[in-house]
Design a protein around this motif. Structure first.
Motif, short mmCIF file in Angstrom:
data_model
loop_
_atom_site.label_atom_id
_atom_site.label_comp_id
_atom_site.label_asym_id
_atom_site.label_seq_id
_atom_site.Cartn_x
_atom_site.Cartn_y
_atom_site.Cartn_z
N LEU A 194 0.78 -1.23 0.31
CA LEU A 194 0.03 0.07 0.04
C LEU A 194 0.81 1.20 0.20
N PRO A 195 0.73 2.13 -0.93
CA PRO A 195 1.46 3.39 -1.05
C PRO A 195 1.36 4.14 0.24
N VAL A 196 2.60 4.66 0.71
CA VAL A 196 2.49 5.46 2.02
C VAL A 196 1.28 6.49 1.88
N LYS A 197 1.32 7.50 0.59
CA LYS A 197 0.25 8.32 0.58
C LYS A 197 -1.04 8.27 0.51
N LEU A 198 -1.53 6.82 0.72
CA LEU A 198 -2.85 6.34 0.58
C LEU A 198 -3.03 5.83 2.11
N GLN A 199 -2.26 5.79 3.02
CA GLN A 199 -2.46 4.89 4.27
C GLN A 199 -3.58 5.60 4.96
N GLY A 200 -3.34 7.01 5.02
CA GLY A 200 -4.24 7.92 5.85
C GLY A 200 -5.38 8.64 4.89
N HIS B 276 7.54 4.56 10.29
CA HIS B 276 7.63 3.75 11.42
C HIS B 276 6.43 3.34 12.27
N ALA B 277 5.48 4.07 12.30
CA ALA B 277 4.30 3.84 13.01
C ALA B 277 3.65 2.72 12.50
N TRP B 278 3.40 3.02 10.84
CA TRP B 278 2.87 1.99 10.14
C TRP B 278 3.31 0.40 10.42
N LYS B 279 4.85 0.39 10.14
CA LYS B 279 5.32 -0.65 10.37
C LYS B 279 5.31 -1.31 11.89
N LYS B 280 5.31 -0.43 12.84
CA LYS B 280 5.32 -0.89 14.39
C LYS B 280 3.85 -1.56 14.44
N SER B 281 2.95 -0.90 13.97
CA SER B 281 1.34 -1.57 14.16
C SER B 281 1.45 -2.80 13.44
#
Length: 158
Positions: free
Chosen positions: A31-37, A90-95
């Motif tokens: 999932l592209p970072v720009k679409l996560q939120g 980092h927060a995405w990966k940590k989750s």
């Protein structure tokens, strides 16, 4: 219980494998970072919020299953992140890593020697490990489907 090993094997398959659905890991992969939120129009949440909701809920079920003194977060605010986007990659990966670690820890409860999958927890209202395993699988599967639907809305699903 004579069938315990087969039941645990089946539960692990339900929790880890792509049987009749896409796995959580596959749903979030690439999932592209720009679409996560991004919160699509007419939708109540982003993919990040769904990922965090899965993490928080799974952690809650794990802790409830292994700690008689555990207190669940308040419903519903304790189960949903306020921010639609992660602070950073980092927060995405940590989750995602925590979801994996908590699932491994829950599976270890299922595989514990002599475990009675159907023994009610003394601190609950009739809940037992089998029920909690099915609850994790059901909850994660439901929200994984939502992640895929959001990815489709965002033109980010094959």
């Amino acid at each position: 219980m004579a069938n315990n090993k087969e039941i645990v094997k089946t539960l692990k398959g339900l929790l880890l494998d792509a049987n009749a659905h896409v796995t959580f890991a596959a749903a979030v992969k690439g999932l592209p970072v720009k679409l996560q939120g991004v919160v699509p129009e007419n939708m109540p949440y982003s993919i990040w919020q769904l990922v965090e909701h899965i993490r928080i809920t799974q952690s809650d079920i794990l802790e409830f299953s292994r700690d008689p003194g555990y207190q669940s977060p308040p419903w519903p605010e304790g189960y949903w992140p306020k921010s639609p986007a992660p602070e950073d990659s980092h927060a995405w990966k940590k989750s995602l890593d925590q979801i994996d670690a908590d699932l491994e820890a829950f599976i270890a409860l299922l595989e514990a020697p002599g475990v009675d999958l159907f023994a009610p927890f003394p601190h609950g209202e009739g809940q037992h490990l089998f029920r909690e395993a099915v609850l994790i699988a059901d909850h994660t599967s439901y929200h994984t489907g939502e992640i895929i639907a959001l990815r489709r809305l965002l033109d980010a699903w094959k």
